[in-house]
Scaffold this active site. Structure first.
Site, PDB file in Angstrom:
ATOM      1  N   SER A 196     -28.440  11.696  -2.499  1.00 32.72           N
ATOM      2  CA  SER A 196     -29.665  11.818  -1.718  1.00 32.72           C
ATOM      3  C   SER A 196     -29.308  12.023  -0.250  1.00 32.72           C
ATOM      4  O   SER A 196     -28.134  12.019   0.120  1.00 32.72           O
ATOM      5  CB  SER A 196     -30.509  10.555  -1.863  1.00 32.72           C
ATOM      6  N   LYS A 197     -30.343  12.146   0.565  1.00 30.79           N
ATOM      7  CA  LYS A 197     -30.139  12.424   2.003  1.00 30.79           C
ATOM      8  C   LYS A 197     -29.237  11.387   2.664  1.00 30.79           C
ATOM      9  O   LYS A 197     -28.551  11.697   3.627  1.00 30.79           O
ATOM     10  CB  LYS A 197     -31.494  12.465   2.719  1.00 30.79           C
TER      11      LYS A 197
END
Ligand code: GLU
Length: 479
Positions: free
Chosen positions: A253-254
């Site tokens: 994820s980010k």
């Protein structure tokens, strides 16, 4: 004759192309090319609120940047189009009616509040949370009453009472018990089909032979099987490829850094490096080799070498690999690739041949194209200063001044300064001054580049030319 391989990549245009989806696209594309098959691109844009044309465009652009060309799909057309789900609503409608007629599906009038109450009850009773199926047996009158109340029905698929199984090319035999799913919605109240329904209609009508997608879709597969069975359609082969995790073993994820292909492109990763790296997330070559050209990936691809366990995204490895590809890139292309970064830095750009020499000189120390800004800075500034105290010390060595004087004298004697004449000059300076090794080379290196471990000095000197070298060394002479 064996059936032609037809695979598809089916992104939802709700944002940029995610690195995980890019890996799915790559595996499909490689498998298609390996099997002389067809790679279909289908845009799954039934989520009207989250889908956008801008996202679709950027996904298509990123796929093209990666070099993944599609044989059928948006912008290229094909026999089984249209290739956007929003343009296929009539088809979904036709098959919904067929399923309603055959009794495999039914209208459900339950309101969100009623469903919520049912869910709470199930939770309280410790029962599995799934739709009770109470609208399965509505009478004509009950339906009319709901209609009169203004309720808009959804269409639900009757979930079969037998286990559903299939053989996954990666995971092997998988079986799902009847209680793993309830009757699920295939068409929403607004008439828009759900993913699990539309995907089957499309994969079936588009004659998809292999559904290759992320492992997060395994749990959707039994619902899709239910639709295939109800329609009497043959199943495609399924291959669920392992998820990509960050180094902390949570889903990528980010938090782990850049997650979209366009961000990697912006930072200066080469498409062929990204293809190579992503292919090895969940797949490996029999040879154990890590640097694999697209051609080799296509030749060697085999589902039996796709791993069952999740793959870890290791950005250090990607950087290393990208560096390898940068060094293998010929100077003309590398110069072209570096140009936007050099322009962004505001450097006054030289003629093409010089630019090529500059990027070739610094390529060795680059892992990403954007590194060219820092690495090549010395070619675009007149202010060369030692990078740190240790470097500065070489300028103040006892023997340094005589090295510099000798260097200037030799420089005066030659016409053209290039890598060869530079080496000769240094040899003469060594002989003339009696200074050798580091004490000879480092002061010159620091005076010219400021860096103890920069690009190779003969290459730098050739790019700088006689005048600039003269000026830089002269400026370090203490009169
Ligand atoms: N639109 C779905 C997604 O992006 C496609 C899933 C599939 O390949 O079936 O996750």
């Amino acid at each position: 004759m064996t059936e032609q391989v037809r695979v598809r990549f089916a992104p939802s245009p709700t944002g940029h192309l995610h690195i995980g989806n890019a890996r799915t696209a790559i595996m499909n594309w490689i498998f298609a090319r390996h099997s002389n098959g067809v790679f279909v691109l289908r845009v799954e844009d039934t989520d009207m609120e989250r889908s956008s044309e801008v996202s679709e465009k950027s996904i298509l652009q990123d796929l093209r940047w990666l070099g993944l060309d599609w044989d059928e799909g948006p912008e290229v057309g094909g026999e089984y189009g249209p290739y956007r789900q929003s343009e296929r609503l009539d088809l979904y409608k036709k098959y919904t009616e067929q399923l309603l007629k055959s009794g495999h599906a039914y209208h459900c009038y339950c309101t969100p509040e009623e469903l919520e109450a049912e869910k709470k009850q199930a939770l309280a009773a410790g029962a599995p949370v799934m739709y009770s199926g109470r609208c399965r047996t509505l009478t004509q009158e009950q339906k009319q009453r709901f209609e009169a109340e203004g309720r808009k029905p959804v269409v639900r698929m009757k979930y079969p009472e037998q286990p559903l199984s299939f053989t996954d090319l990666v995971k092997g035999e998988l079986s799902f018990p009847p209680e793993s799913n309830g009757d699920f919605v295939i068409v929403r109240a607004d008439g828009v089909p759900t993913y699990n329904f539309a995907v089957v209609i499309d994969d079936g009508l588009m004659r998809i032979s292999h559904v290759v997608r992320g492992n997060d879709h395994v749990s959707n597969t039994p619902r899709q099987l239910a639709v295939y069975h109800a329609l009497g359609w043959n199943l495609p082969a399924f291959a669920h490829i392992p998820m990509i995790l960050g180094p902390d073993r949570t889903r990528l994820s980010k938090r782990h850094g850049a997650t979209s292909v366009d961000m990697y492109a912006q930072q200066g990763y080469l498409p062929e490096a990204l293809i190579n790296f992503l292919s090895l997330l969940g797949w490996s070559s029999e040879s154990g080799d890590e640097i694999l050209s697209v051609q080799r990936l296509i030749e060697e691809f085999d589902f039996s070498r796709v791993s069952k366990s999740p793959a870890i995204f290791d950005v250090e490895k990607l950087n290393w690999m990208n560096g390898v590809y940068i060094r293998e890139t010929d100077p003309a292309r590398l110069a072209e690739l570096c140009l936007p970064y050099l322009k962004k830095a505001g450097y006054k750009l030289p003629e093409q041949p010089v630019l090529e020499k500059i990027v070739a000189a610094v390529a060795k120390s680059m892992e990403r194209l954007e590194d060219v800004i820092a690495r090549a800075e010395l070619f675009f500034t007149d202010d060369i200063q030692p990078e740190n105290e240790e470097a500065a010390r070489f300028l103040n060595k006892e023997t340094t001044q005589k090295v510099f004087w000798s260097f200037l004298r030799q420089l005066d004697r030659i016409e053209v300064l290039n890598a060869d004449t530079f080496r000769k000059i240094m040899k003469t300076v060594g002989q003339e001054t009696g200074v050798i090794g580091k004490d000879l080379w480092m002061p010159v290196r620091i005076a010219l580049t400021g860096q103890a471990h920069g690009p190779e000095l003969p290459a730098v000197v050739e790019i700088f030319g006689k005048q600039r070298c003269y000026r830089l060394i002269k400026s370090r002479i203490i009169e």
